[in-house]
Design an enzyme around this catalytic site. Sequence first.
Site, PDB file in Angstrom:
ATOM      1  N   ARG A 167      -4.437  -6.419  -3.813  1.00  0.00           N
ATOM      2  CA  ARG A 167      -3.940  -5.610  -4.933  1.00  0.00           C
ATOM      3  C   ARG A 167      -3.182  -6.512  -5.899  1.00  0.00           C
ATOM      4  NH1 ARG A 167      -0.229  -0.104  -4.864  1.00  0.00           N
ATOM      5  NH2 ARG A 167       1.246  -1.372  -3.691  1.00  0.00           N
ATOM      6  N   ASP A 449       8.832   0.794  -0.836  1.00  0.00           N
ATOM      7  CA  ASP A 449       8.466  -0.183  -1.852  1.00  0.00           C
ATOM      8  C   ASP A 449       9.040   0.275  -3.187  1.00  0.00           C
ATOM      9  OD1 ASP A 449       6.762   1.744  -2.899  1.00  0.00           O
ATOM     10  OD2 ASP A 449       4.917   0.686  -2.408  1.00  0.00           O
TER      11      ASP A 449
END
Length: 540
Positions: A167, A449
């Site tokens: 990613r 996150d």
Amino acid sequence: MSQVTELAQGIQVIGPQKPEYKAILSEEALAFVAELGSRFAPAINQLLAGREARQAIVDAGQLPDFLPETKDIRDGDWKILGIPDDLKDRRVEITGPVDRKMIINALNARVKVFMADFEDSLAPSWEKVIEGQQNLKDAVEGTIEFTNPGNGKHYQLNEDPAVLIARVRGLHLKENHILFDGQPLPGALVDFALYFYHNYLTLLKKGSGPYFYIPKLQSHLEARWWAQVFAFTEERFCLQPGTIKVTCLIETLPAVFEMDEILYELRNNIVALNCGRWDYIFSYIKTLRNHSDRVLPDRQQVTMEKPFLSAYSRLLIKTCHKRGALAMGGMAAFIPAKDPELQQKVLDKVTQDKELEARNGHDGTWVAHPGLADTAMGVFNEFIGPEMDNQLHISRDVDAPITAKELLQPCEGQATEAGMRANIRIAVQYIEAWITGNGCVPIYGLMEDAATAEISRASIWQWIKHGKSLDNGQLITPALFRSMLEQELKVVRQELGEERFDHGAFEQASTLFEELTTSDELADFLTLPGYQILTQETIS
């Protein structure tokens, strides 16, 4: 003074040049970075300006909706190019940053895919970005290993590791350490170029391919830009069109209204869309920030059963399956608990969440910890079965059309004192970790996150802006927030211990948190000012 080196024509690298970085920052690799930068970086400013223009329309009172000018694409009979064999079964994926030990453990976990993350779970310091690329190169080549210097424990890959997907960073993030013609390049292009260049041949020889996750898309025009990047790269390296494969996260409110169009623009390369639910909640707040009737309650109350999130999940499945693409579910962020009773509660919550996704028709889901893989896999095995790879056969054609009204439906619930205090403690701890180089942080039993801190600070900002009150009757004001912040910092200090707290960057983190939360305008991303703090030593 920071070290500045010209390693390829037009490319300057700012930051320490360790000998082991030469393999990643080779002249040939950086020449490809320069090619992409010259061709595609200028258009990003226009795409970001388009975001601002569309946001201004929503701020002025017009709610998002499906685009009338692309109705023929939504109504058309077309499908994506296809899905490679090693991406057809993605029933459980694990995600995490590009840390060496993490990569080994994730690839060895009992999952189908590991998403190696340069984005929300990575604080992109110079060292972590370049060493992360080296770690992934070693993983692709099968040579990655790690010995814990503390206890001597050795880690290496098992024989049949999970499929690797990288990613890249979102379009809004720069890489301040790699300049092209004196300007920082987009982090997304740097991440894509370096991973592709160093690994595509090895991956193809292994029967896999260069696979990517693309985050934070807000429109099909951004998807078109990525399609052009992929097409150029494939032609540049004499590859068949569609060799590069991509999964796009639908984690912004604007993007949910353009899923057909995103699939269409990327039809040669795309294989799936993913419900990035936590960032999606943040985007709901950010996009509808001026709409007082769309204020969200505590984030703990905003579950996938809520009508606006259920509609988002079901529309993504229906759209993907109509076009031959997989529909990936969201993250189970829980961490296994040592206490058996608490652990059972964790597994029960994960099972309930994954059963909802599988029953809706998702083809797979995310976990943040290897200890949850078996639970998630058990749920999806039950729904998909051993004979099938996915649930593409579930069309949801019998469903009533999902309308913009459903996707924007206000969420019931209340802002609570306990929820606000929890937001503050979690956001301060996460921001402190991020600006000191750690983007993936266990806090109160969850692997958090950047999306967590984004929701936390945006929620409080929204409550202040619209004059909301807590469940105890207190009006939520900047003064109340500052008072709670001061109190909760003391709680965090007590929880973590004085030594950890005093040697950390909690004062700097709380200052940034306060500035973002009490400002007149809602900042787009906390990682933008956070990145300046994170990189100040290497680029000053």
